[in-house]
Motif scaffolding. Sequence first.
Motif, mmCIF file in Angstrom:
data_model
loop_
_atom_site.group_PDB
_atom_site.id
_atom_site.type_symbol
_atom_site.label_atom_id
_atom_site.label_comp_id
_atom_site.label_asym_id
_atom_site.label_seq_id
_atom_site.Cartn_x
_atom_site.Cartn_y
_atom_site.Cartn_z
ATOM 1 N N PHE A 118 0.826 -1.199 0.000
ATOM 2 C CA PHE A 118 0.000 0.000 0.000
ATOM 3 C C PHE A 118 0.867 1.259 0.000
ATOM 4 C CE2 PHE A 118 -2.054 3.354 2.552
ATOM 5 C CZ PHE A 118 -3.076 3.683 1.676
ATOM 6 N N LEU A 119 1.910 1.278 0.819
ATOM 7 C CA LEU A 119 2.800 2.432 0.862
ATOM 8 C C LEU A 119 3.512 2.630 -0.480
ATOM 9 C CD1 LEU A 119 4.248 1.981 4.445
ATOM 10 C CD2 LEU A 119 2.575 3.677 3.676
ATOM 11 N N ASP A 120 3.885 1.526 -1.111
ATOM 12 C CA ASP A 120 4.486 1.612 -2.446
ATOM 13 C C ASP A 120 3.471 2.174 -3.445
ATOM 14 O OD1 ASP A 120 6.839 0.559 -1.426
ATOM 15 O OD2 ASP A 120 6.427 -1.478 -2.146
ATOM 16 N N LEU A 121 2.217 1.735 -3.319
ATOM 17 C CA LEU A 121 1.147 2.228 -4.180
ATOM 18 C C LEU A 121 0.983 3.735 -4.028
ATOM 19 C CD1 LEU A 121 -1.525 2.077 -5.868
ATOM 20 C CD2 LEU A 121 -2.662 1.546 -3.730
ATOM 21 N N ILE A 122 0.980 4.225 -2.800
ATOM 22 C CA ILE A 122 0.824 5.660 -2.563
ATOM 23 C C ILE A 122 1.997 6.426 -3.169
ATOM 24 C CG2 ILE A 122 0.724 7.458 -0.773
ATOM 25 C CD1 ILE A 122 -1.867 5.810 -1.191
ATOM 26 N N ALA A 123 3.202 5.902 -3.016
ATOM 27 C CA ALA A 123 4.374 6.569 -3.596
ATOM 28 C C ALA A 123 4.250 6.644 -5.120
ATOM 29 C CB ALA A 123 5.648 5.826 -3.201
ATOM 30 N N ILE A 124 3.826 5.563 -5.736
ATOM 31 C CA ILE A 124 3.656 5.548 -7.199
ATOM 32 C C ILE A 124 2.521 6.477 -7.610
ATOM 33 C CG2 ILE A 124 2.947 4.103 -9.157
ATOM 34 C CD1 ILE A 124 4.450 1.780 -7.705
ATOM 35 N N ALA A 125 1.415 6.443 -6.861
ATOM 36 C CA ALA A 125 0.260 7.286 -7.190
ATOM 37 C C ALA A 125 0.591 8.768 -7.065
ATOM 38 C CB ALA A 125 -0.921 6.927 -6.300
ATOM 39 N N GLU A 126 1.484 9.111 -6.143
ATOM 40 C CA GLU A 126 1.857 10.518 -5.958
ATOM 41 C C GLU A 126 2.708 11.049 -7.103
ATOM 42 O OE1 GLU A 126 3.310 11.913 -2.204
ATOM 43 O OE2 GLU A 126 2.124 10.419 -1.146
ATOM 44 N N VAL A 127 3.567 10.222 -7.660
ATOM 45 C CA VAL A 127 4.442 10.703 -8.730
ATOM 46 C C VAL A 127 3.832 10.509 -10.114
ATOM 47 C CG1 VAL A 127 6.544 10.392 -7.376
ATOM 48 C CG2 VAL A 127 5.778 8.558 -8.884
ATOM 49 N N THR A 128 2.692 9.854 -10.177
ATOM 50 C CA THR A 128 1.997 9.659 -11.440
ATOM 51 C C THR A 128 1.001 10.802 -11.627
ATOM 52 O OG1 THR A 128 2.148 7.277 -11.087
ATOM 53 C CG2 THR A 128 0.612 8.013 -12.762
ATOM 54 N N PRO A 129 0.922 11.377 -12.803
ATOM 55 C CA PRO A 129 -0.043 12.466 -13.012
ATOM 56 C C PRO A 129 -1.474 12.001 -12.726
ATOM 57 C CG PRO A 129 1.460 12.306 -14.878
ATOM 58 C CD PRO A 129 1.713 11.111 -14.010
ATOM 59 N N GLY A 130 -2.218 12.853 -12.066
ATOM 60 C CA GLY A 130 -3.612 12.552 -11.765
ATOM 61 C C GLY A 130 -3.848 12.408 -10.272
ATOM 62 N N PRO A 131 -5.110 12.353 -9.886
ATOM 63 C CA PRO A 131 -5.459 12.237 -8.469
ATOM 64 C C PRO A 131 -5.024 10.897 -7.875
ATOM 65 C CG PRO A 131 -7.363 12.870 -9.796
ATOM 66 C CD PRO A 131 -6.276 12.496 -10.739
ATOM 67 N N ILE A 132 -4.636 10.925 -6.613
ATOM 68 C CA ILE A 132 -4.182 9.713 -5.932
ATOM 69 C C ILE A 132 -5.260 8.630 -5.941
ATOM 70 C CG2 ILE A 132 -3.567 8.762 -3.665
ATOM 71 C CD1 ILE A 132 -1.994 11.296 -3.141
ATOM 72 N N ALA A 133 -6.499 9.011 -5.673
ATOM 73 C CA ALA A 133 -7.580 8.026 -5.604
ATOM 74 C C ALA A 133 -7.783 7.332 -6.947
ATOM 75 C CB ALA A 133 -8.879 8.681 -5.149
ATOM 76 N N VAL A 134 -7.743 8.083 -8.024
ATOM 77 C CA VAL A 134 -7.930 7.497 -9.357
ATOM 78 C C VAL A 134 -6.745 6.603 -9.704
ATOM 79 C CG1 VAL A 134 -8.150 8.027 -11.819
ATOM 80 C CG2 VAL A 134 -9.400 9.391 -10.138
ATOM 81 N N ASN A 135 -5.532 7.079 -9.446
ATOM 82 C CA ASN A 135 -4.352 6.259 -9.727
ATOM 83 C C ASN A 135 -4.360 4.987 -8.895
ATOM 84 O OD1 ASN A 135 -3.509 8.247 -11.490
ATOM 85 N ND2 ASN A 135 -2.080 9.160 -10.057
ATOM 86 N N SER A 136 -4.749 5.099 -7.629
ATOM 87 C CA SER A 136 -4.819 3.926 -6.756
ATOM 88 C C SER A 136 -5.865 2.936 -7.255
ATOM 89 C CB SER A 136 -5.164 4.347 -5.329
ATOM 90 O OG SER A 136 -4.182 5.196 -4.814
ATOM 91 N N ALA A 137 -7.027 3.452 -7.613
ATOM 92 C CA ALA A 137 -8.101 2.582 -8.108
ATOM 93 C C ALA A 137 -7.655 1.845 -9.365
ATOM 94 C CB ALA A 137 -9.356 3.406 -8.390
ATOM 95 N N THR A 138 -7.027 2.569 -10.261
ATOM 96 C CA THR A 138 -6.573 1.956 -11.513
ATOM 97 C C THR A 138 -5.559 0.849 -11.229
ATOM 98 O OG1 THR A 138 -6.921 4.063 -12.645
ATOM 99 C CG2 THR A 138 -5.542 2.432 -13.762
ATOM 100 N N PHE A 139 -4.599 1.130 -10.360
ATOM 101 C CA PHE A 139 -3.553 0.158 -10.045
ATOM 102 C C PHE A 139 -4.127 -1.071 -9.331
ATOM 103 C CE2 PHE A 139 -0.261 -1.624 -7.315
ATOM 104 C CZ PHE A 139 0.734 -1.873 -8.236
ATOM 105 N N VAL A 140 -4.944 -0.835 -8.296
ATOM 106 C CA VAL A 140 -5.513 -1.961 -7.542
ATOM 107 C C VAL A 140 -6.435 -2.791 -8.432
ATOM 108 C CG1 VAL A 140 -7.033 -2.594 -5.618
ATOM 109 C CG2 VAL A 140 -5.302 -0.819 -5.312
ATOM 110 N N GLY A 141 -7.270 -2.105 -9.218
ATOM 111 C CA GLY A 141 -8.156 -2.834 -10.134
ATOM 112 C C GLY A 141 -7.380 -3.715 -11.092
#
Length: 171
Positions: A44-67
């Motif tokens: 999860f912490l790795d996901l947040i780090a990736i979501a933060e450096v990826t363009p776009g909102p964290i929630a959307v990036n997280s949803a896309t990655f987890v999905g």
Amino acid sequence: MKTLFGLFLSFFEIGLFGFGGGYAMIPLIQTHLERRGWMSIQEFLDLIAIAEVTPGPIAVNSATFVGYRVFGVVGSLVATTAVILPSLIVGLLVGRYFKNGNGDTQQNILKFLKPAVIGLILGSAYTIGVANIVNLASFLIFIGVLLLLFFTKLNPIFIIIMTGVVGIIFY
């Protein structure tokens, strides 16, 4: 049991109750991922780090990655749609109200939401901090970044890059 419907419901709830944007949503995302067994705390912490450096909102990036991780491309589409859908629905409904509504009522609603959002963000900071400040080096990096942010006018992007370099050196 992992189902597409369960994935949709989880991210729909995250989108519906995640007031205040990405950082305020982090505790809610973490709760769902741990409860469903989709990720460990370190993942999860790795996901947040990736979501933060990826363009776009964290929630959307997280949803896309987890999905994607749980159900592939279809899971990405389902989770991303689910996390966006509540904002779209609420935005359309609230937009109609705010367009014709009373300004005092709107201000009173926002006065109560702001402290809640601050609390959620501080909760996220605590969760991420406890999991990541594990030794003296990580604590010193944390303090150094805080000092740079508060007492200099350095661009945060530069600080992120600099911190990445320091992380490579230390770890």
